[in-house]
Write a protein that holds these residues in place. Structure first.
Motif, mmCIF file in Angstrom:
data_model
loop_
_atom_site.group_PDB
_atom_site.id
_atom_site.type_symbol
_atom_site.label_atom_id
_atom_site.label_comp_id
_atom_site.label_asym_id
_atom_site.label_seq_id
_atom_site.Cartn_x
_atom_site.Cartn_y
_atom_site.Cartn_z
ATOM 1 N N GLU A 27 0.831 -1.196 0.000
ATOM 2 C CA GLU A 27 0.000 0.000 0.000
ATOM 3 C C GLU A 27 0.869 1.251 0.000
ATOM 4 O O GLU A 27 1.795 1.379 0.794
ATOM 5 N N PRO A 64 0.651 5.780 -0.685
ATOM 6 C CA PRO A 64 -0.274 6.921 -0.699
ATOM 7 C C PRO A 64 -0.897 7.110 -2.084
ATOM 8 O O PRO A 64 -0.302 6.734 -3.106
ATOM 9 N N GLU A 65 -2.080 7.702 -2.126
ATOM 10 C CA GLU A 65 -2.801 7.891 -3.380
ATOM 11 C C GLU A 65 -1.993 8.682 -4.398
ATOM 12 O O GLU A 65 -2.071 8.423 -5.599
ATOM 13 N N ASP A 66 -1.203 9.638 -3.926
ATOM 14 C CA ASP A 66 -0.413 10.455 -4.851
ATOM 15 C C ASP A 66 0.935 9.819 -5.188
ATOM 16 O O ASP A 66 1.755 10.421 -5.877
ATOM 17 N N ARG A 67 1.169 8.591 -4.709
ATOM 18 C CA ARG A 67 2.439 7.894 -4.979
ATOM 19 C C ARG A 67 2.198 6.503 -5.554
ATOM 20 O O ARG A 67 3.045 5.627 -5.410
ATOM 21 N N LYS A 68 1.074 6.279 -6.185
ATOM 22 C CA LYS A 68 0.699 4.939 -6.621
ATOM 23 C C LYS A 68 1.670 4.341 -7.639
ATOM 24 O O LYS A 68 1.744 3.121 -7.787
ATOM 25 N N GLU A 105 -1.278 -5.005 -5.723
ATOM 26 C CA GLU A 105 -2.633 -5.496 -5.884
ATOM 27 C C GLU A 105 -2.697 -6.459 -7.070
ATOM 28 O O GLU A 105 -2.307 -6.113 -8.184
ATOM 29 N N LYS A 155 -3.594 0.293 -15.858
ATOM 30 C CA LYS A 155 -2.851 1.340 -15.201
ATOM 31 C C LYS A 155 -1.699 0.722 -14.446
ATOM 32 O O LYS A 155 -1.808 -0.375 -13.928
ATOM 33 N N ASP A 185 -1.726 -1.636 -10.934
ATOM 34 C CA ASP A 185 -3.173 -1.831 -10.869
ATOM 35 C C ASP A 185 -3.551 -2.693 -9.677
ATOM 36 O O ASP A 185 -2.800 -3.454 -9.201
#
Length: 296
Positions: free
Chosen positions: A231, A233-237, A270, A293, A296
């Motif tokens: 997991e 952060p959303e801005d580091r996917k 994931e 993406k 993903d």
């Protein structure tokens, strides 16, 4: 075509011969990568056993032997297999007057040895950092890089678990870096190579090591563990902590991320349960690519 065939065979046999000579101790000890890597691996493994970061992780962790095989495959077997193709590619470029010194910006040959090694190390490490970032940013490259990120328990040998296509991606850019240096590789380049291997092993080892104030220069296990975190952060996917030997590129380009240092962060990505558990299955992964993406 005959010259290409001869070049392919000669390069293949030359690399095979050098590897054999390394095994039977017929090369200088300081350039013996075969036993050098074995020795480095044993040293880091013993450090893992003596000073484990994750106390509940087994000495023979999950996929230990698979990753151990990857060390020999990626560093020796694949190098032998691909050497002839690289030689043919070199000849093809020469047909178009593109030589190893064509893009020369720096001539290191007259510099002191220590400066040669320093520039060679820093430039190659930056090229590898940049290539590593591309592996995470572009979906078709990420499909191959998933093999490396399928590691679920971190240990020194995970350093060498990567898809053979990564060699194909890294080699041209590393060659480009050498071309910038005028096609020159320092005579003592083996020092840089062994140092990079040692840092890579330590980065993946089950050891809590940060290098203190030097953590802003050198990569380390605490920092690299979060590169493998399930997991982010959303801005580091797309990923964090791309550093190979040096961490300073991540701090310079704001891709660093170390929220804590317990060592208990879940690893993978994931959908990693779909990754084959076998070596052969992992080696063909990525060739049935469907647009998705990254991460993903």
């Amino acid at each position: 075509m005959e010259k290409y065939f001869d070049a392919f065979v000669n390069s293949f046999m030359g690399t095979l011969s050098w590897t054999h000579k390394s095994i039977v101790f017929e090369v200088p000890w300081y350039t013996n990568y075969f036993y050098g890597i074995i020795l480095l691996s044993l040293i880091v493994w013993f450090l893992e056993i003596a000073f484990p970061w994750r106390k509940n992780q087994a000495i023979f962790r999950k996929d230990f032997w698979l990753d151990a095989f990857y060390i020999f495959f990626n560093f020796f077997l694949f190098t032998i297999a691909i050497s002839g193709f690289y030689k043919c590619l070199e000849l093809l470029f020469l047909e178009f007057n593109v030589a190893i010194h064509s893009l020369a910006l720096i001539n290191l040959s007259e510099w002191p040895s220590i400066l040669q090694l320093f520039v060679f190390f820093v430039l190659l490490d930056f090229v590898q950092w940049f290539t590593h970032m591309l592996l995470h940013r572009y979906a078709f490259l990420w499909e191959f890089h998933k093999v490396h990120h399928s590691v679920k328990e971190m240990g020194f040998a995970a350093h060498m678990r990567y898809h053979w296509m990564e060699n194909i991606f890294y080699k041209p850019l590393k060659t480009f870096a050498v071309m910038v240096l005028g096609g020159f590789e320092p005579e003592q380049a083996y020092i840089v190579h062994f140092f990079a291997i040692a840092i890579g092993h330590l980065n993946h080892a089950n050891i809590k090591l940060t290098w203190g104030p030097l953590k802003y220069i050198f990569n380390n296990p605490v920092m690299h563990l979060y590169h493998h975190a399930y997991e982010l952060p959303e801005d580091r996917k797309n990923g964090v902590n791309y550093g190979i030997s040096l961490s300073m590129w991540d701090y310079l380009f704001k891709t660093d991320y170390i929220p804590e240092d317990s060592g208990l962060v879940p690893l993978g990505y994931e959908g990693d349960t779909k990754m084959s558990k076998t070596f052969l299955g992992q080696m063909v992964h990525g060739f049935r690519y469907q647009k998705k993406k990254p991460l993903d």
